[in-house]
Design an enzyme around this catalytic site. Sequence first.
Site, mmCIF file in Angstrom:
data_model
loop_
_atom_site.group_PDB
_atom_site.id
_atom_site.type_symbol
_atom_site.label_atom_id
_atom_site.label_comp_id
_atom_site.label_asym_id
_atom_site.label_seq_id
_atom_site.Cartn_x
_atom_site.Cartn_y
_atom_site.Cartn_z
ATOM 1 N N GLU A 185 -20.760 25.292 -20.348
ATOM 2 C CA GLU A 185 -20.822 24.200 -21.333
ATOM 3 C C GLU A 185 -20.384 24.644 -22.725
ATOM 4 O OE1 GLU A 185 -24.724 22.402 -21.288
ATOM 5 O OE2 GLU A 185 -24.129 21.077 -19.662
ATOM 6 N N GLU A 254 -23.486 19.699 -12.530
ATOM 7 C CA GLU A 254 -24.921 19.512 -12.777
ATOM 8 C C GLU A 254 -25.255 18.031 -12.833
ATOM 9 O OE1 GLU A 254 -26.651 21.657 -16.086
ATOM 10 O OE2 GLU A 254 -25.352 23.395 -15.709
HETATM 11 C C1 GAL Z 1 -27.282 22.111 -19.127
HETATM 12 C C2 GAL Z 1 -27.118 23.586 -18.872
HETATM 13 C C3 GAL Z 1 -28.109 24.087 -17.826
HETATM 14 C C4 GAL Z 1 -29.483 23.576 -18.154
HETATM 15 C C5 GAL Z 1 -29.452 22.066 -18.245
HETATM 16 C C6 GAL Z 1 -30.777 21.429 -18.582
HETATM 17 O O1 GAL Z 1 -26.759 21.788 -20.356
HETATM 18 O O2 GAL Z 1 -25.823 23.871 -18.428
HETATM 19 O O3 GAL Z 1 -28.084 25.474 -17.791
HETATM 20 O O4 GAL Z 1 -29.883 24.128 -19.354
HETATM 21 O O5 GAL Z 1 -28.590 21.686 -19.268
HETATM 22 O O6 GAL Z 1 -31.708 21.711 -17.621
#
Ligand code: GAL
Length: 846
Positions: A185, A254
């Site tokens: 990110e 994600e």
């Molecule tokens: C994203 C990040 C993950 C985790 C998630 C929130 O931005 O890539 O590592 O932090 O948010 O749980």
Amino acid sequence: MMMMGIKMVMFSMLMVGVLITTSFAAYNVTYDHRALVIDGKRRVLVSGSIHYPRSTPEMWPDLIQKSKDGGLDIIETYVFWDLHEPIKGQYDFSGRKDLVKFVKLVGEAGLYVHLRIGPYVCAEWNYGGFPVWLHFIPGIKFRTDNEPFKEEMQRFTAYIVDLMKQNNLYASQGGPIILSQIENEYGNVDKAYGEAGKSYIKWAANMAVSLDTGVPWVMCQQADAPGPIINTCNGFYCDQFTPNSNQKPKLWTENWSGWFSSFGDSIPYRPVEDLAFSVARFYQRGGTMQNYYMYHGGTNFERTSGGPFITTTYDYDAPIDEYGIIRQPKWGHLKDVHKAIKLCEAAMVATDPTYSSLGSNLEAAIYKTDSACAAFLANVDTKSDATVKFNGNSYQLPAWSVSILPDCNNVVLNTARINSMAMLPKYIPQSLKYNLDSASDIQSSWSWFHEPVGISKTQAFVKPGLLEQINTTADKSDYLWYSSSMLVKGDEPFIQNGSQAVLHVESLGHGLHTFINGKLTATNFAPKGNHKISVDIPATFNMGKNTIDLLSLTVGLANYGAFFDLAGAGVTGPLLLRSSSGGLTLDLSSQQWTYQVGLKGEDLDLSSGSSSLWDSSAFPKNLPLTWYKTTFDAPDGNDPLALDFTGMGKGEAWVNGQSIGRYWPSFIAPGTGCTDYCNYRGPFNAEKCHKNCGKPTQTLYHVPRSWIKPNGNVLVIFEEIGGDPTKISFTTKQVGSLCSHVSESHPPPVDMWTTDQTGTNVGPTLSLECPSPNQVISSINFASFGTPQGSCGTYSHGICKSLHALPIVQKECVGARSCKIGVSIDTFGDPCRGVKKSLAVEAVCG
Ligand code: GAL
């Protein structure tokens, strides 16, 4: 004809499954604009995150199997640099850190791996996964075009890639790794790093590609991901995302299945209807791989949680809960979604979708070739259900839902209609089984050690001025003492009424215990959303010598944001003495302070339980800075286990020398902001659905069964604020009841397409299954066919009810591990003609 088509698709899917489990001879992984291409075939894939150090190697096979059973093809994990290289050049892959073993286990289960090396990982993990020693390399600047940083990042990334190669774990070697991530990110923060950020990302891409893994690399949230690196999406929804080149597939790394929790907050959760909607929308709009972050969240053992203030539990409301128990109906409903999407695979990988509007907020997407057709119908309205016409048929579409039609004709699943059973967890308290003769004297089974207030170690040092904490402790401990003394004559301008003053302290966080003349005078924590502390502490001074001892503490180092590594912590001032009327001040900031890194008990290795310094007399309760120790026997049974720290303040606990993490049951969530019923319709965000308001954020702390033996286990606690350890108990977690509520107008569950020998669609079916193979359904708490109301645990009959429901369900289910019942008047008779009916059942396994 249509039924035949579906069966053929299912058969070929089965064949693919068999190939995956048995083939891991070397195979190619490439991609094109539609999909990842594995061994020459475009694939529609479903992935889920499990972070290996957030559970134990003993739990891994079961977690992986449950992921496979839930319909996953890929397990995604980060690699945690700080765990593997705690000291520069010294590597550790033991126990929970055994990355190779984890990857192999996933492969042996027939699943693929997406290895997100980072090595910056965010992940609510201490310092975003960076080892803190990195910070001390001269001239280093993290995550930018900086030679010392790039050198270290490349060295560690190459080390991991080599380790995987040595173990033949890449697809090109016949291993399970099909994808790898570099950075994480960075696109969310790159502006803050200017031009150097842009060149850094190009460098990171080239560096990764040069490692020659034979599998594609991704960068998430990186719209300018260069060259062959696939830019992927993270978020609660990614249907509107497009990759930066039409040569790259649309991947979602994600999909947040819930959200993490923070001490002092209520607990977020994400309704499965919304999660399923987001998944189906993504595949509807051309996506071919999405990953649940997290599929199993697990536990932040030791001091691994990021922060500040991330809880020890990392449950995440994931489809598999912290303890490894499937969370229903989330796990089951998503499994049904995955099956439905896989039925569309042949059409989806062959072509791009074509979209058409079916009305306002109503969208159809069709994947059509000469031989296959699959359609997704979406109602993205947040309120209104709709009836749409598609391909000459009429379809009901509840608000905020997607219907999946693998043959462009029959709906096999609607994301808002849950066929899967629900499960109510049951928490069974068990008192601690002390090694005691008489239960009346619990206190005598505890011994204790009082951590001295202020400086007690010989390695203390004196410095003028206030030191930043992370630079001073290198995060070897949560704690840093700042100690000073001063003579009071009584005529000082900051003293009023002979002895009263105000101590004004400013700290970069995260917590502060202020001791004046050895007595705990104030405890302060940084407020939510702001890491800094600024307090005025009323203080009473004696004539003569007075001591000021500040115990500053971190609660997980920051893990997110531009320059998060420089956020800092500790009492950096100003530190002032003022009169209570706000008048004249004395600035203590630049005077001499004596510093001590960490606690005496840490130096003495009290957490291991050994040491001759434990005191067994005059047991103290509610005393700040106290170490406690007891021994106990294993609680009965094999169910997952947690320590219930109700009655304690804040600290850290160890079982047989293994840290189970920081505990903090005294931190109560605000009383507002929760909803009993969270409307899944409409865009979700991390604040939308919360539970547990007005209660401690976390009272239960997971103790993996494999960490305890039948007898003589040692529990050690360090309590900061004051608590009563005799109140500590165990809780085991089990599945309480199983529930299911299915309407006679539900689309048939995906399973049902082939169950009837005659090939006839048997219609809506209610299914129940006990989670463990050695359990059977022992009783039916509730069964009603008609218009039952309520939810699992609170069902009640409606005005319309069949009198036969309970005996029919009992006959079908009691004594069996699983049962299926047709939800129709053929089974139960018709208690009320013309009324839409449903069947609700609550059962207990035993
Ligand atoms: C994203 C990040 C993950 C985790 C998630 C929130 O931005 O890539 O590592 O932090 O948010 O749980």
